[in-house]
Design an enzyme around this catalytic site. Structure first.
Site, short mmCIF file in Angstrom:
data_model
loop_
_atom_site.label_atom_id
_atom_site.label_comp_id
_atom_site.label_asym_id
_atom_site.label_seq_id
_atom_site.Cartn_x
_atom_site.Cartn_y
_atom_site.Cartn_z
N LYS A 29 -30.35 15.27 -57.20
CA LYS A 29 -30.45 15.07 -55.74
C LYS A 29 -31.30 16.16 -55.14
CE LYS A 29 -25.92 13.06 -54.75
NZ LYS A 29 -24.64 13.46 -54.19
N HIS B 198 -20.74 28.93 -41.77
CA HIS B 198 -20.63 29.43 -43.15
C HIS B 198 -20.59 30.97 -43.15
CE1 HIS B 198 -23.08 25.61 -44.32
NE2 HIS B 198 -21.84 25.40 -44.67
N ARG C 117 -13.13 22.36 -40.62
CA ARG C 117 -13.51 22.18 -39.21
C ARG C 117 -12.58 21.23 -38.47
NH1 ARG C 117 -19.51 20.93 -40.90
NH2 ARG C 117 -18.24 20.31 -42.67
N SER D 224 -24.71 21.92 -41.35
CA SER D 224 -26.08 22.01 -41.84
C SER D 224 -26.88 20.79 -41.41
CB SER D 224 -26.09 22.10 -43.37
OG SER D 224 -25.42 23.25 -43.81
P1 ADP Z 1 -20.52 20.88 -49.11
O1 ADP Z 1 -21.70 20.01 -49.34
O2 ADP Z 1 -19.88 21.38 -50.36
O3 ADP Z 1 -19.52 20.38 -48.09
P2 ADP Z 1 -21.45 22.70 -47.10
O4 ADP Z 1 -22.54 23.68 -47.27
O5 ADP Z 1 -21.68 21.60 -46.10
O6 ADP Z 1 -21.17 22.18 -48.54
O7 ADP Z 1 -20.09 23.42 -46.71
C1 ADP Z 1 -19.49 24.36 -47.55
C2 ADP Z 1 -18.10 24.67 -47.03
O8 ADP Z 1 -18.17 25.27 -45.74
C3 ADP Z 1 -17.18 23.46 -46.86
O9 ADP Z 1 -15.87 23.86 -47.18
C4 ADP Z 1 -17.29 23.15 -45.39
O10 ADP Z 1 -16.14 22.47 -44.90
C5 ADP Z 1 -17.40 24.54 -44.82
N1 ADP Z 1 -18.08 24.54 -43.53
C6 ADP Z 1 -19.19 23.86 -43.18
N2 ADP Z 1 -19.53 24.11 -41.92
C7 ADP Z 1 -18.59 24.96 -41.43
C8 ADP Z 1 -18.36 25.55 -40.14
N3 ADP Z 1 -19.14 25.30 -39.09
N4 ADP Z 1 -17.30 26.39 -40.01
C9 ADP Z 1 -16.47 26.61 -41.05
N5 ADP Z 1 -16.62 26.06 -42.28
C10 ADP Z 1 -17.66 25.24 -42.46
#
Ligand code: ADP
Length: 161
Positions: free
Chosen positions: A42, A18, A91, A129
């Protein structure tokens, strides 16, 4: 006029993947708003306020990045902020499939809304995450998965869990 983008997500917690997307978006747009989207029905692992604090720590040096919280529809937030684009990270093909559907739904709800995809760095493809939560909950190291500035905050949370 300033070009604002919104980077929405759960950020439960923010990872190194992120953080990289945020830095890259900050080079492409005048302002980046990182929006912690949450559903009040949630419960996540970290409280929303904790996620915001970690995001603020991680983005401290980036002057054109702010962190906000939203518990409604993303399109309403985009309308409210006047953002010209939503940023999402990709990803791999699983992300692409889900993200394309979301982007199309959002464009129907708010005609003209653009979703800009930034591809993950190869070394961040396996970072999520949920992997961080899983590893930390079993006492495994999370170095390289989260920015160092928040590593101890995450580990402390799982300490003795
Ligand atoms: P959500 O629950 O909306 O998917 P996340 O916090 O998991 O929220 O992810 C937010 C955004 O960041 C999404 O577009 C996800 O694909 C992207 N993302 C998550 N992990 C990575 C990573 N390791 N590298 C690049 N983008 C990522």
């Amino acid at each position: 006029m300033e070009r604002v983008c919104v980077y929405p997500g759960s950020f439960d917690p923010v990872t190194i993947g992120h953080a990289d997307i945020i830095e890259r978006a900050a080079r492409l747009f005048d302002q980046v708003i990182v929006a912690v989207l949450h559903n009040p029905n949630k419960t996540g692992c970290f409280r929303v306020s904790e996620r915001v604090d970690m995001l603020r720590t991680v983005t401290q040096g980036l002057e054109n990045v702010t962190v906000d919280v939203w518990d409604g529809l993303l399109v309403d937030y985009v309308r409210r902020t006047g953002a010209v684009a939503v940023i999402r990270g990709l990803r791999g093909s699983a992300d692409l499939e889900a993200e394309m559907t979301m982007a199309q739904i959002n464009a129907r709800l708010l005609p003209g809304m653009e979703t800009v995809f930034l591809t993950a760095k190869p070394e961040h493809v396996c970072v999520s995450s949920s992997a961080v939560r899983e590893a930390a909950s079993f006492g495994a190291p999370i170095r390289g998965f989260v920015p160092e500035s928040i590593e101890s905050t995450i580990l402390t949370r799982f300490d003795g869990a």
